[in-house]
Design an enzyme around this catalytic site. Structure first.
Site, mmCIF file in Angstrom:
data_model
loop_
_atom_site.group_PDB
_atom_site.id
_atom_site.type_symbol
_atom_site.label_atom_id
_atom_site.label_comp_id
_atom_site.label_asym_id
_atom_site.label_seq_id
_atom_site.Cartn_x
_atom_site.Cartn_y
_atom_site.Cartn_z
ATOM 1 C CG ASP A 156 -1.987 -1.057 1.165
ATOM 2 O OD1 ASP A 156 -2.026 -1.806 0.170
ATOM 3 O OD2 ASP A 156 -2.792 -1.143 2.114
ATOM 4 C CG ASP A 212 -12.753 -1.566 -1.159
ATOM 5 O OD1 ASP A 212 -12.313 -2.708 -1.385
ATOM 6 O OD2 ASP A 212 -12.283 -0.536 -1.669
#
Length: 239
Positions: free
Chosen positions: A8, A129
């Site tokens: 990330d 998500d």
């Protein structure tokens, strides 16, 4: 089942967030390319990259870091975060990404997902998500009323390569993935489903694999913290 180590990216560094909060970022490596090489050297088959700044900005922000990763590894990589138009999709694929992940636009502009999947077969995934089953967009800042399963089903005939399902409340919390919700989603669609959020131990991976329905799992913090040994995990999944 494939294990995808996660990188990330925030401000050019390799970080992990807690439940998607940018203020709760922990920096694990200031050289993302070196981290990618380490994952490759351990034997991973894929890398999962996220442009965190891009997810909020709605455009690529960590392009230099992603480019450096792609220049330093040979394993395929998928990327999500800030990819919201065809030009950006084409640019990333031209730079060597194996797969782009479309999240926010899957809700706001589903026709783009269909167009991209037709134009680039096997190279477009949908990122779903969710908080309590409801889809969140724009870097998880906005929660919609769209059910994750309904969104996944809407792309059944689109030709997308995979669905990356993230349970936001589990992400970075080291509490284990939401296996029931992920398995239910995987059984509701024919599209391969990759689990994300909370994958923090070898037991988690075994449990995901045991469902027989989930095609992959993404892990980040556990690999950096040492709670999950990548070589051991890869060996377990090959058995």
């Amino acid at each position: 089942m494939i294990l995808y180590p996660a990188i990330d990216l925030k401000d050019g560094q390799c970080v992990r967030l807690l439940r998607g909060e940018m203020e709760a970022a922990t920096v694990f490596n200031d050289d993302p390319a070196a981290q990618a090489r380490a994952f490759q050297d351990a034997g991973c088959e894929w890398l999962h990259l996220v442009d965190l700044n891009g997810a909020f900005a709605g455009r690529p922000v960590n392009a230099d870091a992603v480019g450096s990763i792609l220049a330093n590894v040979t394993v395929p990589a998928q990327l999500g975060g800030g990819i919201r138009d065809m030009a950006t999709i084409e640019t990333w694929l031209d730079k060597g990404l194996a797969r782009v992940i479309l999240g926010t636009v899957a809700v706001e502009n589903p026709d783009l997902v269909r167009e991209a999947a037709r134009a680039f077969p096997g190279k477009v995934a949908v990122g779903i998500d969710a908080r309590a089953g409801k889809v969140a967009t724009r870097g998880w800042a906005d929660t919609t009323e769209v059910e994750a399963t309904d969104l996944a089903r809407s792309f059944e005939d689109a030709g997308v390569a995979a669905i990356i399902y993230t349970d936001i409340d589990r992400d970075g919390a080291m509490g284990g993935p939401n296996i029931p919700a992920t398995e239910a989603l995987a059984r509701a669609v024919r599209i391969p489903v990759i689990a994300s959020g909370g994958v923090s131990s070898l037991e988690d991976l075994k449990a995901l694999k045991a469902t027989g329905a989930i095609s992959g799992a993404i892990s980040g913090r556990a690999l950096y913290d040492g709670a999950l040994d990548l070589r051991a995990a890869l060996a377990e999944l090959k058995d």
